[in-house]
Design a protein around this motif. Structure first.
Motif, short mmCIF file in Angstrom:
data_model
loop_
_atom_site.label_atom_id
_atom_site.label_comp_id
_atom_site.label_asym_id
_atom_site.label_seq_id
_atom_site.Cartn_x
_atom_site.Cartn_y
_atom_site.Cartn_z
N GLU A 57 0.83 -1.21 0.00
CA GLU A 57 0.00 0.00 0.00
C GLU A 57 0.86 1.26 0.00
OE1 GLU A 57 -2.56 -0.60 3.35
OE2 GLU A 57 -3.97 -1.85 2.21
N SER A 58 1.97 1.21 0.73
CA SER A 58 2.88 2.35 0.79
C SER A 58 3.53 2.60 -0.58
CB SER A 58 3.96 2.07 1.84
OG SER A 58 4.94 3.07 1.82
N PRO A 104 3.89 -18.92 0.07
CA PRO A 104 3.32 -18.88 -1.28
C PRO A 104 1.91 -18.30 -1.37
CG PRO A 104 3.51 -21.15 -0.50
CD PRO A 104 4.26 -20.30 0.46
N GLU A 105 1.07 -18.59 -0.38
CA GLU A 105 -0.31 -18.08 -0.43
C GLU A 105 -0.32 -16.56 -0.35
OE1 GLU A 105 -2.98 -19.85 2.36
OE2 GLU A 105 -2.57 -21.90 1.68
N ILE A 106 0.49 -16.00 0.55
CA ILE A 106 0.58 -14.55 0.67
C ILE A 106 1.17 -13.97 -0.61
CG2 ILE A 106 1.69 -12.64 1.93
CD1 ILE A 106 1.65 -14.44 4.43
N ALA A 107 2.20 -14.62 -1.12
CA ALA A 107 2.87 -14.15 -2.34
C ALA A 107 1.90 -14.10 -3.52
CB ALA A 107 4.05 -15.06 -2.67
N ALA A 112 -1.24 -10.79 -7.40
CA ALA A 112 -2.47 -10.36 -8.10
C ALA A 112 -2.72 -8.87 -7.87
CB ALA A 112 -3.66 -11.18 -7.60
N LYS A 113 -2.52 -8.41 -6.63
CA LYS A 113 -2.69 -6.98 -6.32
C LYS A 113 -1.68 -6.14 -7.09
CE LYS A 113 -4.36 -7.42 -1.52
NZ LYS A 113 -5.43 -6.41 -1.46
N LYS A 114 -0.46 -6.64 -7.12
CA LYS A 114 0.62 -5.93 -7.81
C LYS A 114 0.34 -5.82 -9.30
CE LYS A 114 5.56 -6.61 -8.42
NZ LYS A 114 6.65 -7.49 -8.05
N ASP A 116 -2.60 -5.73 -10.77
CA ASP A 116 -3.66 -4.74 -10.99
C ASP A 116 -3.11 -3.32 -10.98
OD1 ASP A 116 -5.58 -6.71 -11.20
OD2 ASP A 116 -6.21 -6.58 -9.11
N VAL A 117 -2.25 -3.03 -10.00
CA VAL A 117 -1.67 -1.69 -9.89
C VAL A 117 -0.74 -1.40 -11.06
CG1 VAL A 117 -0.09 -0.24 -8.54
CG2 VAL A 117 -1.90 -1.51 -7.39
N MET A 118 0.14 -2.36 -11.36
CA MET A 118 1.11 -2.16 -12.43
C MET A 118 0.45 -2.09 -13.80
SD MET A 118 4.76 -4.06 -12.04
CE MET A 118 5.25 -3.48 -13.67
N ALA A 119 -0.60 -2.88 -14.01
CA ALA A 119 -1.27 -2.88 -15.30
C ALA A 119 -1.86 -1.51 -15.59
CB ALA A 119 -2.37 -3.95 -15.32
N GLU A 120 -2.54 -0.95 -14.61
CA GLU A 120 -3.16 0.38 -14.80
C GLU A 120 -2.08 1.45 -15.01
OE1 GLU A 120 -6.15 3.54 -12.54
OE2 GLU A 120 -5.59 1.68 -11.53
#
Length: 200
Positions: A57-58, A104-107, A112-114, A116-120
């Motif tokens: 988030e930071s 791995p689950e956290i990763a 997936a979050k990363k 979304d942010v990077m794609a936009e």
């Protein structure tokens, strides 16, 4: 206190890696008992999750701030690269690789979050570059944005790019140049060359 624990854990995890840092190390770093940490986090996995979310988030907020400056798209990518490298302390402990291996689950959630942010961010950067005549108008921006994401993640794989042979800062510099050289116009190349000279 919870915020202080997260911040100290982030610093230790990034510097030494997720595997080697213990709850005792974090408690010692802050000057509190391990029991105090457990009042906020049930176990190390819960703490790792909280630190990765906080760091994500930071970094996302920092990237948004850079994008809001409305600088030219090549400058924007160099600013983002510098900001992320500083935030992750040049990734000397390979935090992403360790996160994937031991949590791995956290990763996977963070990946997936990363994306979304990077794609936009990358799509907006590509559109702006085309509009300003710095990127070629014939590129497929959806393909380029995804291949850029794949590359950014790929260069963090220590089995492919061992730190001893491929220092992280140089690998990121080289990859950004590689990405841009494939999409810039002759005018964009002039701008890119200025940044290459500045970073040498």
């Amino acid at each position: 206190m919870k915020e202080k624990i997260i911040q100290s854990a982030i610093n230790l995890f990034i510097t030494l890696g997720f595997k080697s840092v213990t709850m005792d190390d974090i408690a010692s770093e802050i000057g509190i008992s391990k029991k105090t940490i457990y009042t906020h986090f049930n176990n190390k996995t819960a703490l790792v999750k909280a630190t990765t979310v906080h760091l994500f988030e930071s970094i996302s907020a920092g990237i948004d701030k850079i994008c809001s400056l409305d600088c030219d798209p090549i400058d924007e990518l160099y600013r983002i690269k510098r900001f992320v490298m500083i935030a992750l302390k040049d990734e000397q402990s390979s935090p992403q690789h360790q996160l994937q291996k031991y949590y791995p689950e956290i990763a996977n959630v963070m990946q997936a979050k990363k994306f979304d942010v990077m794609a936009e961010c990358t799509l907006n950067n590509l559109k702006k570059g085309i509009e300003q005549g710095l990127y070629r108008a014939d590129i497929d921006i959806n393909f380029v944005s995804r291949i850029y994401f794949v590359g950014i993640n790929g260069i963090k794989d220590d089995t492919l790019f061992p730190i001893q042979e491929f220092p992280k800062v140089k690998v990121h510099e080289d990859y950004l140049e590689y990405h841009l050289r494939g999409i810039v116009t002759p005018e964009g190349l002039k701008t890119l060359n200025k940044f290459i000279k500045t970073n040498q």
